[in-house]
Design a protein around this motif. Structure first.
Motif, PDB file in Angstrom:
ATOM      1  N   CYS A 200     -14.389   9.255  -0.088  1.00 19.51           N
ATOM      2  CA  CYS A 200     -14.089   7.839  -0.314  1.00 19.51           C
ATOM      3  C   CYS A 200     -12.591   7.568  -0.379  1.00 19.51           C
ATOM      4  CB  CYS A 200     -14.788   7.330  -1.575  1.00 19.51           C
ATOM      5  SG  CYS A 200     -14.329   8.175  -3.100  1.00 19.51           S
ATOM      6  N   GLU A 201     -11.812   8.501  -0.959  1.00 21.33           N
ATOM      7  CA  GLU A 201     -10.366   8.300  -1.024  1.00 21.33           C
ATOM      8  C   GLU A 201      -9.759   8.372   0.376  1.00 21.33           C
ATOM      9  OE1 GLU A 201      -7.707   7.659  -3.188  1.00 21.33           O
ATOM     10  OE2 GLU A 201      -9.275   6.884  -4.495  1.00 21.33           O
ATOM     11  N   ILE A 202     -10.225   9.290   1.186  1.00 15.47           N
ATOM     12  CA  ILE A 202      -9.728   9.395   2.554  1.00 15.47           C
ATOM     13  C   ILE A 202     -10.101   8.148   3.347  1.00 15.47           C
ATOM     14  CG2 ILE A 202      -9.888  10.727   4.688  1.00 15.47           C
ATOM     15  CD1 ILE A 202     -10.400  13.199   2.960  1.00 15.47           C
ATOM     16  N   GLN A 203     -11.323   7.648   3.152  1.00 16.57           N
ATOM     17  CA  GLN A 203     -11.770   6.445   3.850  1.00 16.57           C
ATOM     18  C   GLN A 203     -10.949   5.228   3.428  1.00 16.57           C
ATOM     19  OE1 GLN A 203     -15.912   6.402   2.819  1.00 16.57           O
ATOM     20  NE2 GLN A 203     -16.491   7.847   4.416  1.00 16.57           N
ATOM     21  N   ARG A 204     -10.582   5.170   2.164  1.00 20.32           N
ATOM     22  CA  ARG A 204      -9.743   4.041   1.717  1.00 20.32           C
ATOM     23  C   ARG A 204      -8.392   4.073   2.417  1.00 20.32           C
ATOM     24  NH1 ARG A 204     -11.339   5.351  -4.132  1.00 20.32           N
ATOM     25  NH2 ARG A 204     -13.106   3.994  -4.561  1.00 20.32           N
ATOM     26  N   LYS A 205      -7.828   5.247   2.550  1.00 21.68           N
ATOM     27  CA  LYS A 205      -6.562   5.382   3.264  1.00 21.68           C
ATOM     28  C   LYS A 205      -6.719   4.893   4.698  1.00 21.68           C
ATOM     29  CE  LYS A 205      -2.481   6.893   4.582  1.00 21.68           C
ATOM     30  NZ  LYS A 205      -1.221   6.236   4.211  1.00 21.68           N
ATOM     31  N   GLU A 206      -7.803   5.322   5.351  1.00 22.68           N
ATOM     32  CA  GLU A 206      -8.060   4.903   6.729  1.00 22.68           C
ATOM     33  C   GLU A 206      -8.231   3.391   6.818  1.00 22.68           C
ATOM     34  OE1 GLU A 206      -8.920   5.412  10.885  1.00 22.68           O
ATOM     35  OE2 GLU A 206      -7.821   6.542   9.379  1.00 22.68           O
ATOM     36  N   ALA A 207      -8.786   2.790   5.761  1.00 22.57           N
ATOM     37  CA  ALA A 207      -9.004   1.344   5.744  1.00 22.57           C
ATOM     38  C   ALA A 207      -7.746   0.574   5.337  1.00 22.57           C
ATOM     39  CB  ALA A 207     -10.151   1.005   4.787  1.00 22.57           C
ATOM     40  N   GLY A 208      -6.655   1.290   5.082  1.00 24.50           N
ATOM     41  CA  GLY A 208      -5.393   0.634   4.749  1.00 24.50           C
ATOM     42  C   GLY A 208      -5.213   0.316   3.284  1.00 24.50           C
ATOM     43  N   MET A 209      -5.981   0.966   2.420  1.00 23.05           N
ATOM     44  CA  MET A 209      -5.872   0.714   0.986  1.00 23.05           C
ATOM     45  C   MET A 209      -4.883   1.714   0.380  1.00 23.05           C
ATOM     46  SD  MET A 209      -9.970   0.202   0.324  1.00 23.05           S
ATOM     47  CE  MET A 209      -9.818  -0.116  -1.438  1.00 23.05           C
ATOM     48  N   PRO A 210      -3.750   1.264  -0.147  1.00 20.31           N
ATOM     49  CA  PRO A 210      -2.723   2.190  -0.654  1.00 20.31           C
ATOM     50  C   PRO A 210      -3.053   2.711  -2.045  1.00 20.31           C
ATOM     51  CG  PRO A 210      -2.012  -0.057  -0.994  1.00 20.31           C
ATOM     52  CD  PRO A 210      -3.334  -0.143  -0.253  1.00 20.31           C
ATOM     53  N   ILE A 211      -2.494   3.879  -2.378  1.00 21.93           N
ATOM     54  CA  ILE A 211      -2.563   4.339  -3.754  1.00 21.93           C
ATOM     55  C   ILE A 211      -1.699   3.416  -4.611  1.00 21.93           C
ATOM     56  CG2 ILE A 211      -3.009   6.730  -3.077  1.00 21.93           C
ATOM     57  CD1 ILE A 211      -0.070   7.353  -3.753  1.00 21.93           C
ATOM     58  N   LEU A 212      -1.904   3.455  -5.926  1.00 24.14           N
ATOM     59  CA  LEU A 212      -1.243   2.520  -6.828  1.00 24.14           C
ATOM     60  C   LEU A 212       0.274   2.554  -6.672  1.00 24.14           C
ATOM     61  CD1 LEU A 212      -1.044   0.523  -9.155  1.00 24.14           C
ATOM     62  CD2 LEU A 212      -1.405   2.438 -10.748  1.00 24.14           C
ATOM     63  N   ASP A 213       0.860   3.747  -6.644  1.00 21.14           N
ATOM     64  CA  ASP A 213       2.316   3.862  -6.580  1.00 21.14           C
ATOM     65  C   ASP A 213       2.875   3.199  -5.312  1.00 21.14           C
ATOM     66  OD1 ASP A 213       2.839   6.391  -8.720  1.00 21.14           O
ATOM     67  OD2 ASP A 213       0.883   6.291  -7.756  1.00 21.14           O
ATOM     68  N   LEU A 214       2.203   3.421  -4.205  1.00 32.93           N
ATOM     69  CA  LEU A 214       2.644   2.815  -2.949  1.00 32.93           C
ATOM     70  C   LEU A 214       2.499   1.303  -2.994  1.00 32.93           C
ATOM     71  CD1 LEU A 214       3.676   3.203  -0.097  1.00 32.93           C
ATOM     72  CD2 LEU A 214       1.327   3.601   0.654  1.00 32.93           C
ATOM     73  N   LYS A 215       1.434   0.818  -3.593  1.00 31.98           N
ATOM     74  CA  LYS A 215       1.241  -0.626  -3.704  1.00 31.98           C
ATOM     75  C   LYS A 215       2.334  -1.255  -4.568  1.00 31.98           C
ATOM     76  CE  LYS A 215      -2.142  -4.246  -4.752  1.00 31.98           C
ATOM     77  NZ  LYS A 215      -1.185  -5.093  -5.503  1.00 31.98           N
ATOM     78  N   LEU A 216       2.680  -0.594  -5.670  1.00 30.25           N
ATOM     79  CA  LEU A 216       3.748  -1.112  -6.523  1.00 30.25           C
ATOM     80  C   LEU A 216       5.066  -1.186  -5.748  1.00 30.25           C
ATOM     81  CD1 LEU A 216       3.030   0.765  -9.891  1.00 30.25           C
ATOM     82  CD2 LEU A 216       2.647  -1.660  -9.401  1.00 30.25           C
ATOM     83  N   ALA A 217       5.332  -0.151  -4.969  1.00 31.13           N
ATOM     84  CA  ALA A 217       6.571  -0.119  -4.202  1.00 31.13           C
ATOM     85  C   ALA A 217       6.595  -1.238  -3.159  1.00 31.13           C
ATOM     86  CB  ALA A 217       6.732   1.237  -3.530  1.00 31.13           C
ATOM     87  N   GLU A 218       5.496  -1.403  -2.450  1.00 31.97           N
ATOM     88  CA  GLU A 218       5.437  -2.445  -1.425  1.00 31.97           C
ATOM     89  C   GLU A 218       5.516  -3.833  -2.039  1.00 31.97           C
ATOM     90  OE1 GLU A 218       1.813  -1.411   0.503  1.00 31.97           O
ATOM     91  OE2 GLU A 218       2.761   0.012   1.889  1.00 31.97           O
ATOM     92  N   ASP A 219       4.822  -4.044  -3.160  1.00 31.81           N
ATOM     93  CA  ASP A 219       4.887  -5.346  -3.836  1.00 31.81           C
ATOM     94  C   ASP A 219       6.299  -5.639  -4.314  1.00 31.81           C
ATOM     95  OD1 ASP A 219       2.203  -5.690  -3.389  1.00 31.81           O
ATOM     96  OD2 ASP A 219       1.569  -5.265  -5.447  1.00 31.81           O
ATOM     97  N   ALA A 220       6.986  -4.613  -4.799  1.00 28.90           N
ATOM     98  CA  ALA A 220       8.364  -4.794  -5.271  1.00 28.90           C
ATOM     99  C   ALA A 220       9.269  -5.210  -4.115  1.00 28.90           C
ATOM    100  CB  ALA A 220       8.871  -3.501  -5.906  1.00 28.90           C
ATOM    101  N   GLN A 221       9.134  -4.546  -2.992  1.00 30.92           N
ATOM    102  CA  GLN A 221       9.958  -4.888  -1.833  1.00 30.92           C
ATOM    103  C   GLN A 221       9.655  -6.295  -1.333  1.00 30.92           C
ATOM    104  OE1 GLN A 221       9.188  -1.531   0.852  1.00 30.92           O
ATOM    105  NE2 GLN A 221      11.245  -0.786   0.436  1.00 30.92           N
ATOM    106  N   ASN A 222       8.387  -6.644  -1.303  1.00 34.58           N
ATOM    107  CA  ASN A 222       8.004  -7.982  -0.833  1.00 34.58           C
ATOM    108  C   ASN A 222       8.530  -9.076  -1.758  1.00 34.58           C
ATOM    109  OD1 ASN A 222       6.636  -6.914   1.357  1.00 34.58           O
ATOM    110  ND2 ASN A 222       4.663  -6.859   0.306  1.00 34.58           N
ATOM    111  N   ALA A 223       8.685  -8.749  -3.033  1.00 28.73           N
ATOM    112  CA  ALA A 223       9.190  -9.725  -3.999  1.00 28.73           C
ATOM    113  C   ALA A 223      10.710  -9.713  -4.105  1.00 28.73           C
ATOM    114  CB  ALA A 223       8.576  -9.454  -5.377  1.00 28.73           C
ATOM    115  N   GLY A 224      11.360  -8.881  -3.306  1.00 28.77           N
ATOM    116  CA  GLY A 224      12.820  -8.824  -3.320  1.00 28.77           C
ATOM    117  C   GLY A 224      13.396  -8.076  -4.495  1.00 28.77           C
ATOM    118  N   LYS A 225      12.605  -7.243  -5.136  1.00 26.41           N
ATOM    119  CA  LYS A 225      13.097  -6.466  -6.266  1.00 26.41           C
ATOM    120  C   LYS A 225      13.780  -5.199  -5.759  1.00 26.41           C
ATOM    121  CE  LYS A 225       9.109  -7.888  -9.136  1.00 26.41           C
ATOM    122  NZ  LYS A 225       9.818  -8.778 -10.074  1.00 26.41           N
ATOM    123  N   GLU A 226      14.700  -4.704  -6.540  1.00 25.83           N
ATOM    124  CA  GLU A 226      15.330  -3.429  -6.211  1.00 25.83           C
ATOM    125  C   GLU A 226      14.317  -2.306  -6.449  1.00 25.83           C
ATOM    126  OE1 GLU A 226      19.343  -0.795  -7.289  1.00 25.83           O
ATOM    127  OE2 GLU A 226      18.765  -2.504  -8.561  1.00 25.83           O
TER     128      GLU A 226
END
Length: 357
Positions: A200-226
Motif C-alpha cells: 500500500c505504501e508503494i502504491q501510494r507513491k505510484e499514485a502521487g501521494m507524498p510522505i509527510l516530510d515531503l508534503k511539508l516541504a512542498e507546502d512550505a515552498q508553495n506558501a513562499g516560506k523558507e
C-alpha cells in the motif's frame, strides 16, 4: 503473546527495526518507495487499502502484564507523550518542534490542528533533509559515494552469506521476481529498502501521494516560506553504513522471511503515532520482542547510530534557526523523547521547551 516459531520471532524483530527506520530515518523509506516502484502496479489513491491489525490488541489479550510493563516504561520516558512542542528563548519569537512519521498514510499526512496552525504561522520550515525534494540531485549526491550503496571491486553480497542464507535470500527474492544475480552488488540496507515496505505504501507513491516530510516541504515552498534541512542524504546513508555489516546481513535475511506481519507493524506504529505515544516505541519493542541471544546489542547500536548521534547534530544545526525565531522544525518522532532526545538537548542549550496540547 501467541507462541511463535524461532524463524517467525526473528522476522518480527526485524520488522520492528524497520518500524524504527520509518520513524527515525526518512531516507530509508524514500529509497524503499523509489526502488519499490519497479514492483508496483499503478493504483488510484481511493483504491489503495492497507491491511493490518494493531499488535497492541494482541499483546493486551495474550500478555497484559507485558503491556502494562510497556506502558510503565513509556510513562517513565522523558517527554514521551506529544508530537508538537513550543521552543522559546528570551527576546526571540517562539518556534515549534514537531515529530513526524515518514509515511504517506492519510492519518499521518493530515496534520493535527495545533500543528497545522503552527506550520501556517511559521516563516521558515525545517525538515531532516531537503535532498528528498529532488530525486535526481539526491541520486547524484549519493553516487559520488558509491560505496554507501554498492559493494565495490569484486566483493558481493554473497561473500557475506553462508550457503543456507544465500539460498534463503535467493528463493525469497525469486518469489518477488528479483533474480539474486541482479542485486548481488547492492549493500544489504539498499536491498532491504527494496523489499521492506507494504504494497500500500508503494502504491501510494505510484499514485502521487507524498510522505509527510515531503508534503511539508512542498507546502512550505508553495506558501513562499523558507525551507531548510538539518542533514544531507549522504550523511544519513553514512549513519546507516556505520552499523556492522553482520547486523545488516541479519536484517536482510530476516526481512525476506516476513509475510503479512509488516502490515500489522505499520498499523501499530500509525496508531501509536496518532496518539502521540512516542515514549512507547522502544519499550514495546524491548518488552514484546527482546533481542536475539546470538545478536545482542543490535537495538542499542541502532539507537546510538541512527537516533542519538543524529540528535546531537540536529540540535546543533537547529540552534541558529531557532535563534531567528518563528520556525517549524519537523523531524522523525523518535528523535524527540528521552534523556538524549532533541527536547532535552534543546533545554540543555538554554531553550524553554513545552508540549502543546
Amino acid at each position: 503473546m501467541k507462541t511463535h516459531s524461532k524463524a517467525t520471532t526473528a522476522a518480527e524483530r526485524l520488522v520492528d527495526r524497520l518500524f524504527l527506520c520509518a520513524v527515525a530515518f526518512p531516507l530509508f523509506l524514500l529509497l524503499a518507495l523509489m526502488l519499490g516502484l519497479i514492483m508496483a502496479k499503478p493504483a488510484k489513491a481511493e483504491e489503495i487499502v492497507c491491511t493490518g491489525t494493531n499488535l497492541l490488541t494482541e499483546l493486551a489479550d495474550d500478555n497484559p502484564e507485558a503491556l502494562e510493563d510497556v506502558r510503565r516504561q513509556a510513562a517513565e520516558t522523558l517527554n514521551g507523550k506529544g508530537l508538537l512542542w513550543r521552543v522559546e528563548k528570551e527576546g526571540v519569537a517562539p518556534s515549534y518542534l514537531f515529530g513526524t512519521m515518514h509515511m504517506s498514510d492519510p492519518r499521518v499526512v493530515t496534520l493535527p490542528a495545533n500543528a497545522h496552525k503552527a506550520f501556517e504561522g511559521a516563516d521558515r520550515v525545517v525538515i531532516e533533509t531537503t535532498d528528498i525534494l529532488d530525486q535526481s540531485t539526491m541520486a547524484a549526491a549519493m553516487f559520488k559515494r558509491p560505496e554507501l550503496m554498492m559493494f565495490t571491486g569484486e566483493e558481493t553480497l554473497g561473500d557475506h552469506l553462508d550457503d543456507a542464507q544465500r539460498q534463503a535470500v535467493a528463493n525469497a527474492l525469486e518469489l518477488r521476481g528479483i533474480p539474486f544475480a541482479s542485486v548481488k552488488k547492492m549493500k544489504p540496507w539498499m536491498l532491504i529498502s527494496l523489499v521492506a515496505l507494504p504494497a500500500c505504501e508503494i502504491q501510494r507513491k505510484e499514485a502521487g501521494m507524498p510522505i509527510l516530510d515531503l508534503k511539508l516541504a512542498e507546502d512550505a515552498q508553495n506558501a513562499g516560506k523558507e525551507l531548510l534541512g538539518l542533514e544531507t542524504a549522504v550523511e544519513q546513508l553514512d549513519a546507516m553504513a556505520s552499523l556492522p555489516m553482520e547486523m545488516h546481513v541479519r536484517g536482510l535475511v530476516e526481512t525476506l522471511a516476513l509475510g503479512d506481519a509488516l502490515n500489522d507493524v505499520m498499523e501499530t506504529m500509525v496508531s501509536l503515532y496518532e496518539q502521540g505515544e512516542t515514549g512507547m516505541f522502544w519499550p514495546l519493542i524491548r518488552v514484546a520482542l527482546p533481542e536475539q541471544e546470538d545478536a545482542p546489542g543490535d537495538y542499542t547500536a541502532f539507537d546510538q547510530a541512527m537516533v542519538r548521534a543524529r540528535n546531537g547534530t540536529m540540535a546543533e544545526r537547529a540552534q541558529p534557526i531557532l535563534d531567528e525565531g518563528n520556525a517549524f522544525i519537523a523531524v522523525g518522532a523518535l528523535h524527540l523523547p528521552g534523556e538524549e532526545g532533541l527536547i532535552e538537548l534543546l533545554r540543555a542549550d538554554g531553550y524553554t521547551v513545552e508540549g502543546v496540547l
